[in-house]
Design an enzyme around this catalytic site. Sequence first.
Site, PDB file in Angstrom:
ATOM      1  CG  LEU A 130      -1.762   1.213   1.517  1.00  0.00           C
ATOM      2  CD1 LEU A 130      -2.806   1.414   0.426  1.00  0.00           C
ATOM      3  CD2 LEU A 130      -2.471   1.106   2.882  1.00  0.00           C
ATOM      4  CD  GLU A 132       2.383   4.728  -4.350  1.00  0.00           C
ATOM      5  OE1 GLU A 132       2.527   5.934  -4.679  1.00  0.00           O
ATOM      6  OE2 GLU A 132       1.747   3.899  -5.029  1.00  0.00           O
ATOM      7  N   PRO A 133       6.752   5.918  -1.259  1.00  0.00           N
ATOM      8  CG  PRO A 133       8.663   5.875  -2.601  1.00  0.00           C
ATOM      9  CD  PRO A 133       7.238   5.403  -2.548  1.00  0.00           C
ATOM     10  NE  ARG A 276      23.137  -7.628  38.078  1.00  0.00           N
ATOM     11  CZ  ARG A 276      24.441  -7.538  37.931  1.00  0.00           C
ATOM     12  NH1 ARG A 276      25.192  -8.636  37.866  1.00  0.00           N
ATOM     13  NH2 ARG A 276      25.020  -6.363  37.814  1.00  0.00           N
ATOM     14  CD  GLN A 344      16.843   2.105  33.340  1.00  0.00           C
ATOM     15  OE1 GLN A 344      16.968   2.281  32.127  1.00  0.00           O
ATOM     16  NE2 GLN A 344      17.583   2.730  34.224  1.00  0.00           N
ATOM     17  N   GLY A 348      23.324  -2.715  32.480  1.00  0.00           N
ATOM     18  CA  GLY A 348      24.378  -2.786  31.457  1.00  0.00           C
ATOM     19  C   GLY A 348      24.190  -3.987  30.549  1.00  0.00           C
ATOM     20  CD  GLU A 371      -0.628  -4.654   9.530  1.00  0.00           C
ATOM     21  OE1 GLU A 371      -1.796  -4.658   9.948  1.00  0.00           O
ATOM     22  OE2 GLU A 371      -0.057  -5.648   9.065  1.00  0.00           O
ATOM     23  CB  SER A 374       0.867   5.565  18.121  1.00  0.00           C
ATOM     24  OG  SER A 374       1.485   4.347  18.449  1.00  0.00           O
ATOM     25  CD  GLU A 375       2.093   9.451  16.205  1.00  0.00           C
ATOM     26  OE1 GLU A 375       2.269   8.463  15.463  1.00  0.00           O
ATOM     27  OE2 GLU A 375       2.814   9.674  17.193  1.00  0.00           O
TER      28      GLU A 375
END
Length: 389
Positions: A130, A132-133, A276, A344, A348, A371, A374-375
């Site tokens: 669907l 395109e650039p 940990r 988080q 590291g 697809e 979010s906007e």
Amino acid sequence: MPTATDPATLTDVQRQIVDLAREFAQTRIAPHAAEWDRTAHYPRDVIDELGRLGFLGMLAPEDYDGQGLDALTYLLALEEIAAADASVAVTMAIQNAIPTTMLTRHGTPAQKKRWLRPMARGELVAGFALSEPDAGSDAASLRSQAVRDGDGWVLNGAKAWATNGGTADLMMVMVRSDTPERRRGAKGISTFIVPTSTAGYRAGKPEDKMGLRASNTTAVTLDDLRLPGDALLGEEGMGFVYALEGLDAGRLGIAIQAVGIARRALELSISYCAERRQFGMALRDFQAVQFKLADMATRVAAARALAHQVAARKDRGESTTQHAAMAKLFASETAMWVTTQAVQLFGGYGYMRDYPVEKLFRDAKVTEIYEGTSEIQRIVIARGLAAGS
Ligand code: CAA
């Protein structure tokens, strides 16, 4: 597994399908996902196996060799695959949702026999072109053009970011079929069924993506691509509507893909925080960590519940446009938030490629983009509210 769907809520058939999907995901996908991500390897053999097990035809009608299953069962299976690897999940999600919906609803019996049946059997992988650039969120502004040529059509244009653009056997391609003299906006777009072996179909090189690296994403050039008349799907000029209908189904799949990613990040975080130790105790004994894990688990459960609710609407035959947008919006933002927390918690180690959470973080991001960003989901939801639905 407390982080996944509660098995007590499933029917016997659903439990069998989930068990099969989980077993396949854990043995054939999960052990290789990190390597496929590193090498950007598209595992067609694994996709073909998924197809032979029926997972590429879950929503296709039984008359055309599909499984004819309900949307909820499909989501349950897709979550298992997504938790193992989001890249494999996207091929399963697109095939089941977009081309299958388009062909089932609008294909002629001959088109269904020729294309839907092998898709449902997992013999053909189908994609969707669907964007395109210059036509992403504003998809109706696409410019690729189909021109009548005797009984057939000739297509020219350029598509962007097509999932499986270089690996699908078949693409559902949206192009303009109105004329430059008489533009009809969204109603000037038609859908064509394009075998990717057709002369004039050219996939670009696989895009070098942040995440979802084991899925194939390419530009596609349509260069004097000739198609017979029966390559037109449904009615001329209705292709944009068919695409949006397909995306309603597609967005629900992306919602559960996001749930699968988030669930995996949660599972890994729970195990890591149990093992940990810092300042003389396990991370999970710090209340700040407990609160973080509690929030992650709550959001994953809420995102899954919303997606399942939309599946129930779909299974009742109700419109899901606004609700699928809500499910995708909430689940994709959940996946991004949960994977950020997971990185988080791992500290590291979380930032290192040797540990699995940074892949989940990268994979999660695209669920907020493809697809429909979010906007765009917020626009669809707000339009539904304005229309009183
Ligand atoms: N189902 C059926 N018909 C629909 C519909 C739906 N969900 N939504 C709208 N329509 C109809 C409208 O009713 C309208 O028809 P009428 O004129 O007869 O009323 C027609 O479609 C055009 O609709 P709009 O006027 O609302 O169109 P618009 O230009 O304003 O666009 C939009 C609406 C929601 C913003 C849409 O452009 C959109 O969803 N954009 C995002 C595009 C997108 O999701 N792209 C993803 C590409 S695929 C991908 O990511 C990768 C991959 O490989 C899967």
